[in-house]
Design a protein around this motif. Structure first.
Motif, PDB file in Angstrom:
ATOM      1  N   GLU A  80      41.376   9.871  28.299  1.00 58.16           N
ATOM      2  CA  GLU A  80      40.693  11.143  28.063  1.00 58.16           C
ATOM      3  C   GLU A  80      41.413  11.956  26.989  1.00 58.16           C
ATOM      4  O   GLU A  80      40.775  12.589  26.139  1.00 58.16           O
ATOM      5  N   ASP A  81      42.745  11.942  27.031  1.00 58.21           N
ATOM      6  CA  ASP A  81      43.522  12.686  26.040  1.00 58.21           C
ATOM      7  C   ASP A  81      43.294  12.145  24.633  1.00 58.21           C
ATOM      8  O   ASP A  81      43.159  12.908  23.666  1.00 58.21           O
ATOM      9  N   ILE A  82      43.264  10.816  24.503  1.00 56.39           N
ATOM     10  CA  ILE A  82      43.040  10.210  23.188  1.00 56.39           C
ATOM     11  C   ILE A  82      41.659  10.574  22.666  1.00 56.39           C
ATOM     12  O   ILE A  82      41.483  10.899  21.487  1.00 56.39           O
ATOM     13  N   ASP A  83      40.671  10.546  23.549  1.00 55.73           N
ATOM     14  CA  ASP A  83      39.314  10.903  23.140  1.00 55.73           C
ATOM     15  C   ASP A  83      39.262  12.358  22.683  1.00 55.73           C
ATOM     16  O   ASP A  83      38.649  12.690  21.661  1.00 55.73           O
ATOM     17  N   LYS A  84      39.941  13.245  23.422  1.00 57.21           N
ATOM     18  CA  LYS A  84      39.917  14.667  23.093  1.00 57.21           C
ATOM     19  C   LYS A  84      40.688  14.961  21.813  1.00 57.21           C
ATOM     20  O   LYS A  84      40.212  15.687  20.931  1.00 57.21           O
ATOM     21  N   LYS A  85      41.875  14.405  21.702  1.00 54.03           N
ATOM     22  CA  LYS A  85      42.747  14.741  20.581  1.00 54.03           C
ATOM     23  C   LYS A  85      42.416  13.954  19.314  1.00 54.03           C
ATOM     24  O   LYS A  85      42.598  14.451  18.208  1.00 54.03           O
ATOM     25  N   CYS A  86      41.942  12.719  19.492  1.00 48.59           N
ATOM     26  CA  CYS A  86      41.680  11.849  18.339  1.00 48.59           C
ATOM     27  C   CYS A  86      40.198  11.603  18.106  1.00 48.59           C
ATOM     28  O   CYS A  86      39.818  11.071  17.054  1.00 48.59           O
ATOM     29  N   GLY A  87      39.365  11.929  19.084  1.00 46.19           N
ATOM     30  CA  GLY A  87      37.951  11.606  18.967  1.00 46.19           C
ATOM     31  C   GLY A  87      37.710  10.113  18.878  1.00 46.19           C
ATOM     32  O   GLY A  87      36.672   9.670  18.384  1.00 46.19           O
ATOM     33  N   ASN A  88      38.684   9.313  19.338  1.00 48.70           N
ATOM     34  CA  ASN A  88      38.632   7.848  19.209  1.00 48.70           C
ATOM     35  C   ASN A  88      38.474   7.400  17.754  1.00 48.70           C
ATOM     36  O   ASN A  88      38.046   6.276  17.483  1.00 48.70           O
ATOM     37  N   GLN A  89      38.795   8.292  16.807  1.00 48.50           N
ATOM     38  CA  GLN A  89      38.789   7.908  15.393  1.00 48.50           C
ATOM     39  C   GLN A  89      39.830   6.811  15.204  1.00 48.50           C
ATOM     40  O   GLN A  89      40.980   6.958  15.617  1.00 48.50           O
ATOM     41  N   PRO A  90      39.466   5.677  14.593  1.00 49.97           N
ATOM     42  CA  PRO A  90      40.385   4.534  14.552  1.00 49.97           C
ATOM     43  C   PRO A  90      41.777   4.844  14.027  1.00 49.97           C
ATOM     44  O   PRO A  90      42.771   4.446  14.639  1.00 49.97           O
ATOM     45  N   SER A  91      41.887   5.559  12.904  1.00 47.85           N
ATOM     46  CA  SER A  91      43.219   5.791  12.334  1.00 47.85           C
ATOM     47  C   SER A  91      44.075   6.658  13.249  1.00 47.85           C
ATOM     48  O   SER A  91      45.253   6.363  13.487  1.00 47.85           O
ATOM     49  N   LEU A  92      43.506   7.737  13.788  1.00 48.64           N
ATOM     50  CA  LEU A  92      44.267   8.611  14.677  1.00 48.64           C
ATOM     51  C   LEU A  92      44.595   7.919  15.992  1.00 48.64           C
ATOM     52  O   LEU A  92      45.697   8.064  16.529  1.00 48.64           O
ATOM     53  N   THR A  93      43.638   7.167  16.521  1.00 49.88           N
ATOM     54  CA  THR A  93      43.861   6.456  17.776  1.00 49.88           C
ATOM     55  C   THR A  93      44.985   5.447  17.628  1.00 49.88           C
ATOM     56  O   THR A  93      45.844   5.302  18.511  1.00 49.88           O
ATOM     57  N   ALA A  94      45.005   4.753  16.496  1.00 48.51           N
ATOM     58  CA  ALA A  94      46.070   3.781  16.255  1.00 48.51           C
ATOM     59  C   ALA A  94      47.433   4.462  16.228  1.00 48.51           C
ATOM     60  O   ALA A  94      48.413   3.960  16.788  1.00 48.51           O
ATOM     61  N   VAL A  95      47.508   5.628  15.582  1.00 46.51           N
ATOM     62  CA  VAL A  95      48.770   6.365  15.529  1.00 46.51           C
ATOM     63  C   VAL A  95      49.200   6.789  16.931  1.00 46.51           C
ATOM     64  O   VAL A  95      50.372   6.665  17.313  1.00 46.51           O
ATOM     65  N   ALA A  96      48.252   7.308  17.720  1.00 41.49           N
ATOM     66  CA  ALA A  96      48.578   7.760  19.073  1.00 41.49           C
ATOM     67  C   ALA A  96      49.108   6.613  19.926  1.00 41.49           C
ATOM     68  O   ALA A  96      50.119   6.754  20.627  1.00 41.49           O
ATOM     69  N   LEU A  97      48.454   5.459  19.854  1.00 43.84           N
ATOM     70  CA  LEU A  97      48.881   4.315  20.661  1.00 43.84           C
ATOM     71  C   LEU A  97      50.218   3.765  20.169  1.00 43.84           C
ATOM     72  O   LEU A  97      51.053   3.331  20.969  1.00 43.84           O
ATOM     73  N   TYR A  98      50.408   3.794  18.860  1.00 49.73           N
ATOM     74  CA  TYR A  98      51.687   3.339  18.315  1.00 49.73           C
ATOM     75  C   TYR A  98      52.820   4.235  18.819  1.00 49.73           C
ATOM     76  O   TYR A  98      53.893   3.765  19.194  1.00 49.73           O
ATOM     77  N   LEU A  99      52.573   5.553  18.839  1.00 52.72           N
ATOM     78  CA  LEU A  99      53.578   6.484  19.355  1.00 52.72           C
ATOM     79  C   LEU A  99      53.884   6.208  20.824  1.00 52.72           C
ATOM     80  O   LEU A  99      55.038   6.241  21.253  1.00 52.72           O
TER      81      LEU A  99
END
Length: 368
Positions: A253-272
């Motif tokens: 839910e946090d990734i969806d809210k903060k990144c909108g599941n946008q691929p580039s942002l989601t990848a950064v979040a998961l990498y972190l």
């Protein structure tokens, strides 16, 4: 998936450019440590639907030019990489990638640009262009490119990233006329030009590009491949699994809210999350971020994200009206979609229209 030999990495620098960001020396799939700093393996999952890549391969093998189109940060470059890897099985193609987005020097003439472009295809081609009689630059480049193709045995793939950014240069339309001329030759009887295949990516709307480049744009004889969808929930989970991250429902839910599941942002979040684990939500001083903090973990911990946001801010500030439009969307109560005002923000990946018009992810509130 088993991959054949990968193409040689191009890593050229000069007065006009930085390193080429695409590295084909590391496959997207399979085990092994990433040793190529310019490559982004965290995006290497097969996007839905799986037929997307298969259909693109068929079109290109039939000499139909491909145009990957969509907002920034939605995976155009990665999908192009995936396509090139598939085409390169068993060295069946000669592949060259040129990223126009890396062209940094502003004061370039068309002659300097074509020399830069030729250098990225082959240094010998650039040398021949420098030494050629060039009363007509496009004709000279076309003749030299034809000779280059004639000397090749395998079919040739020219992949151009961020193609539309060349329109910001005074000679942009001349470059697109050059590409259209090459595509016209592919449809002719010349055997050497039948080896030529073209792949491009663009952030700008194809319809608008066709109108702007009349009467002979290169895009209207190609096949558009839209790349404008966020990750599905299943793709987020798959990407997390590839990175060795087990997501809770709250984290999804946090990734969806903060990144909108946008691929580039989601990848950064998961990498972190993979790199920092439980410390992901701490700032550089070791203090835990506030529970209401809208950032992906702590921006201070992630130079890659911070630089990305800074680049977007710089681009917004070049146009005062565009930056004001962004702030109206960013700050409550927001506003309604207006195509002429907000399409540039959509192109930059900053806003989405569905299911409602808003920032793509709340992390973009960091742009102040």
């Amino acid at each position: 998936m088993e991959l054949g030999p990968d193409t040689k990495r191009i890593d050229l620098t000069d007065d006009h450019t930085g390193p080429d960001p695409v590295c084909l020396s590391i496959p997207c799939y399979g085990a092994g440590e990433n040793t190529c700093v310019d490559y982004s393996p965290e995006l290497c999952i097969r996007r839905e639907p799986e037929s997307l890549l298969e259909d693109a391969l068929i079109q290109l093998q039939n000499r139909v030019p491909l145009i990957f189109s969509g907002p920034r940060g939605f995976g155009k470059r990665w999908l192009m990489q995936d396509l090139l890897h598939e085409l390169n099985r068993n060295n069946r193609y000669s592949i060259k990638y040129v990223d126009v987005g890396n062209l940094r020097k502003e004061a370039l003439s068309i002659s300097e640009f074509l020399e830069w472009f030729a250098e990225r295809i082959d240094p010998d081609l650039a040398s021949a262009f420098r030494n050629a009689r060039r009363s007509n630059l496009r004709s000279a480049m076309t003749e030299l490119m034809g000779r280059y193709l004639e000397d090749l045995t395998p079919p040739f793939i020219l992949a151009i990233g961020n193609t539309d950014r060349i329109l910001d240069r005074p000679f942009g339309k001349d470059f697109f006329r050059l590409l259209r001329g090459w595509l016209n030759k592919v449809g002719g009887q010349s055997e050497r030009w039948r080896k030529f295949h073209l792949v491009m990516s663009t952030e700008r709307d194809i319809g608008r590009l066709n109108r702007e480049l009349r009467p002979a744009p290169p895009f209207n004889i190609g096949e558009e491949v839209p790349v404008n969808k966020p990750f599905s929930d299943a793709e987020v989970v798959l990407l997390a699994e590839k990175l060795g991250v087990s997501l809770t429902e709250k984290q999804k839910e946090d990734i969806d809210k903060k990144c909108g599941n946008q691929p580039s942002l989601t990848a950064v979040a998961l990498y972190l999350m993979r790199e920092w684990g439980e410390d992901c939500d701490k700032d550089c001083n070791g203090q835990k971020a506030d529970k209401d903090d809208e950032r992906i973990c702590a921006v201070e911990n992630n130079l890659r994200l911070r630089r990305y946001l800074e680049e977007l801010e710089q681009e917004l500030r070049r146009d005062a009206d565009l930056f004001e439009a962004f702030k109206v969307v960013r700050d409550p109560p927001g506003t309604d979609w207006e195509p002429k005002v907000h399409e540039p923000l959509e192109r930059l990946g900053l806003v989405v229209r569905e299911p409602e018009f808003k920032l793509t992810g709340s992390v973009y509130k960091e742009i102040q």
